[in-house]
Design a protein around this motif. Structure first.
Motif, short mmCIF file in Angstrom:
data_model
loop_
_atom_site.label_atom_id
_atom_site.label_comp_id
_atom_site.label_asym_id
_atom_site.label_seq_id
_atom_site.Cartn_x
_atom_site.Cartn_y
_atom_site.Cartn_z
N ARG A 139 109.20 31.26 59.67
CA ARG A 139 108.04 31.78 60.40
C ARG A 139 107.18 30.59 60.82
O ARG A 139 106.98 29.65 60.04
CB ARG A 139 107.20 32.71 59.52
CG ARG A 139 107.91 33.98 59.09
CD ARG A 139 106.90 35.01 58.59
NE ARG A 139 106.18 34.50 57.43
CZ ARG A 139 106.41 34.91 56.18
NH1 ARG A 139 107.36 35.80 55.94
NH2 ARG A 139 105.71 34.44 55.18
N GLY A 140 106.72 30.61 62.06
CA GLY A 140 105.94 29.47 62.52
C GLY A 140 104.89 29.86 63.53
O GLY A 140 105.02 30.85 64.24
N VAL A 141 103.83 29.06 63.57
CA VAL A 141 102.77 29.18 64.57
C VAL A 141 102.48 27.77 65.07
O VAL A 141 102.30 26.83 64.27
CB VAL A 141 101.49 29.80 63.98
CG1 VAL A 141 100.40 29.88 65.06
CG2 VAL A 141 101.78 31.17 63.40
N GLU A 142 102.48 27.58 66.36
CA GLU A 142 102.28 26.25 66.93
C GLU A 142 100.93 25.68 66.49
O GLU A 142 99.90 26.36 66.54
CB GLU A 142 102.35 26.31 68.46
CG GLU A 142 103.78 26.50 68.98
CD GLU A 142 103.85 26.42 70.49
OE1 GLU A 142 104.58 25.56 71.00
OE2 GLU A 142 103.16 27.21 71.15
N ASP A 143 100.99 24.41 66.04
CA ASP A 143 99.81 23.66 65.58
C ASP A 143 99.14 24.31 64.37
O ASP A 143 97.99 23.99 64.06
CB ASP A 143 98.77 23.52 66.71
CG ASP A 143 99.31 22.70 67.87
OD1 ASP A 143 100.12 21.77 67.60
OD2 ASP A 143 98.96 22.99 69.02
N ARG A 144 99.85 25.20 63.68
CA ARG A 144 99.28 25.81 62.47
C ARG A 144 100.18 25.61 61.25
O ARG A 144 99.72 25.72 60.12
CB ARG A 144 99.07 27.31 62.70
CG ARG A 144 98.04 27.64 63.76
CD ARG A 144 96.64 27.37 63.27
NE ARG A 144 96.34 28.18 62.12
CZ ARG A 144 95.87 29.43 62.20
NH1 ARG A 144 95.68 29.99 63.40
NH2 ARG A 144 95.59 30.11 61.12
N GLY A 145 101.45 25.37 61.49
CA GLY A 145 102.35 25.15 60.37
C GLY A 145 103.55 26.10 60.41
O GLY A 145 103.67 26.96 61.29
#
Length: 526
Positions: free
Chosen positions: A499-505
């Motif tokens: 699981r990923g979110v750009e610029d969030r981790g």
């Protein structure tokens, strides 16, 4: 004759085939009569069926006849009492007119010839008793209230009538008659006794009828059951059931034989498929062995020229460096870097191919000591990046320790590499119970970071070999690390997701086994 029962249980193969043919459906708990009827032999069911029909018919007819007799007899008794009352009334007109007690009493004593009449009372117009009659053995019960109109009442013990006595259209007195129902009860007892005899006859008839029914219905079904049990016990699909005589049971036997023929063909096809599958597995094993040998040879043959390229490049720099132009030195450096990338790529490809071919035996692996070893191996990079790595309580899993070491080393290394330039990496490793089942044989390990993250639409593509989301200049690497992680997890019978979110981790979820039971189940299924 007792029902035949199998002496041996069906083989596992037959049970497995049966489970494929009959999918499990939700079944409600049967009612008690239904549950009992399933355990009763068919012979006893036929006898019970015939007996119940006979008993029900006798009871219905008997009860209907008894009820009809009772109500008809009561109405006949009431009509008889009214007739007697009319006769007596016409004979006591003179006695009532002149208040002649003796004449009225003599008229009532004539009722001795009617055994059914127990009590009789003649009332004057004012309601006073003029004369009364009571049969021997009966008690005189004079009604307290005299109705002023013609009326009849009845109970289980007696029937009563009231009627006014009229003369020239004027009421001059009243008559009360009471009759017992002993004769009716006697006749009813006779009918009940006859009903009991008919019930016994019905049971006897049911037994006589059940014998040919058992012979015509039960025995063919029992023979069909014996054939089915023999086929199951001996695994001999050449056996066939008899289809004589030509009736519905014979049609059932014919359908059963057709089903056995289909099973026989499918069993033969299954054996052929199993043979073909064994040949394919053997061919695949040989192919994997040849591929592993080829990968080893290819890696050696490919790495040797790369080492020579790097070695001669280094010598050329040392001996001819001052004589080379800046462009030539840049070309040498690019050649050396390309050879290094090629060498890393070959090493990663070898690691990917060895996940399945060079794995070690599985066993219990304590994850926390393993993670501490991984962090120790990465300690230099952790120190350079000023990373904060938190390793919480972790369970013991079942797997290949060396491959699990490589798995966590790749994932933590990725978290260190793909960090945001202005923020120190923070990595948290922890376990959570499987939400699907608290007693699951798997546990979920999560590795969270605060790095550059990624778009969730690429969550599956990042596990493909050579797939990169960033350029090689920004983040060096061959793009095989996560593919190796996926192969390791699959070899352990688990899953890996991201699981990923750009610029969030990003967060990687590893589902790993805690026991070896699932591996045994997979081997048995294979």
């Amino acid at each position: 004759m007792k029902n035949p029962t199998p002496t041996t249980s069906p083989s596992p193969r037959n049970r497995a085939w049966g489970s494929r043919r009959s999918p499990q459906l939700p079944v409600s708990r049967p009612a008690l009569p239904t549950a009992l009827s399933r355990t009763i032999p068919i012979r006893r069911k036929l006898f019970s069926f015939a007996a119940v029909i006979g008993v029900v018919i006798v009871l219905v007819v008997g009860c209907t006849t008894a009820a009809q007799y009772w109500f008809t007899s009561k109405r006949a008794l009431e009509r008889e009492l009214f007739t007697v009352a009319d006769i007596i009334g016409s004979n006591v007109v003179a006695a009532l007119t002149f208040r002649d007690h003796q004449a009225a009493q003599a008229t009532l004593h004539s009722l001795e010839r009617l055994p059914s009449v127990h009590t009789a009372v003649i009332y004057s117009h004012e309601g006073k008793v003029l004369a009364s009659y009571t049969r021997a053995g009966a008690s005189l019960a004079v009604p307290l209230e005299i109705p002023r109109h013609r009326r009849s009442t009845s109970s289980a013990r007696s029937a009563e009538v009231f009627t006014p006595i009229e003369f020239e259209g004027e009421t001059i007195g009243y008559l009360y008659l009471q009759s017992g129902t002993e004769a009716m009860f006697q006749e009813l007892r006779t009918q009940l006794l006859l009903m009991a005899l008919l019930l016994a006859l019905a049971l006897l008839t049911a037994g006589v009828i059940a014998v040919p029914l058992q012979r015509a219905i039960a025995e063919p079904i029992l023979r069909l059951r014996a054939v089915a049990e023999r086929i199951t016990r001996e695994e001999n699909y050449q056996i066939r059931a008899s289809s004589e005589p030509l009736d519905e049971i014979a049609a059932l036997a014919t359908s059963f034989n057709e089903l056995i023929e289909r099973v026989e063909k499918r069993e033969a096809s299954l054996r052929q498929s199993q043979g073909d599958l064994r040949e394919l597995n053997e061919a695949l094993r040989r192919s994997n062995a040849e591929l592993s040998e080829f990968a080893h040879i290819a890696s050696h043959d490919l790495q040797e020229p790369l080492r020579k390229i790097q070695t001669f490049g280094d010598r050329l720099k040392v001996k001819c460096g001052p004589e080379l132009s800046p462009d030539a030195m840049r070309y040498l450096e690019r050649t050396d870097a390309a050879a290094g990338r090629m060498r890393n790529l070959i090493d990663d490809l070898l690691a990917l191919s060895r996940v399945m071919a060079k794995g070690k035996e599985f066993g219990a692996v304590e994850l926390r000591p393993l993670l501490l070893e991984v962090l120790d191996a990465l300690s230099e990079r952790i120190r350079e990046e000023s990373a904060d790595v938190q390793c919480r309580e972790l369970p013991t899993v079942y797997g290949d320790r060396s491959q699990l070491f490589r798995l966590f080393q790749n994932l933590i290394g990725n978290a260190l590499k793909y960090h945001r330039p202005d923020i120190a990496p923070k990595i948290v490793i922890y376990a959570e119970q499987d939400a699907a089942s608290p007693t699951s044989e798997f546990t979920t390990i999560l590795i969270e970071d605060n790095g550059i993250g990624f778009d969730q639409q690429y969550a599956e593509q990042i596990f493909k070999p050579f797939h990169r989301l960033h350029s090689r200049e920004a983040y060096p690497g061959t793009g095989i690390g996560l593919a190796i992680c996926q192969k390791i997890v699959e070899r352990h019978g688990g899953t890996i997701a991201a699981r990923g979110v750009e610029d969030r981790g990003a967060c990687f979820l590893l589902r790993l086994p805690v026991t070896g039971h699932h591996m045994q189940t997979r081997s048995e299924a294979a």
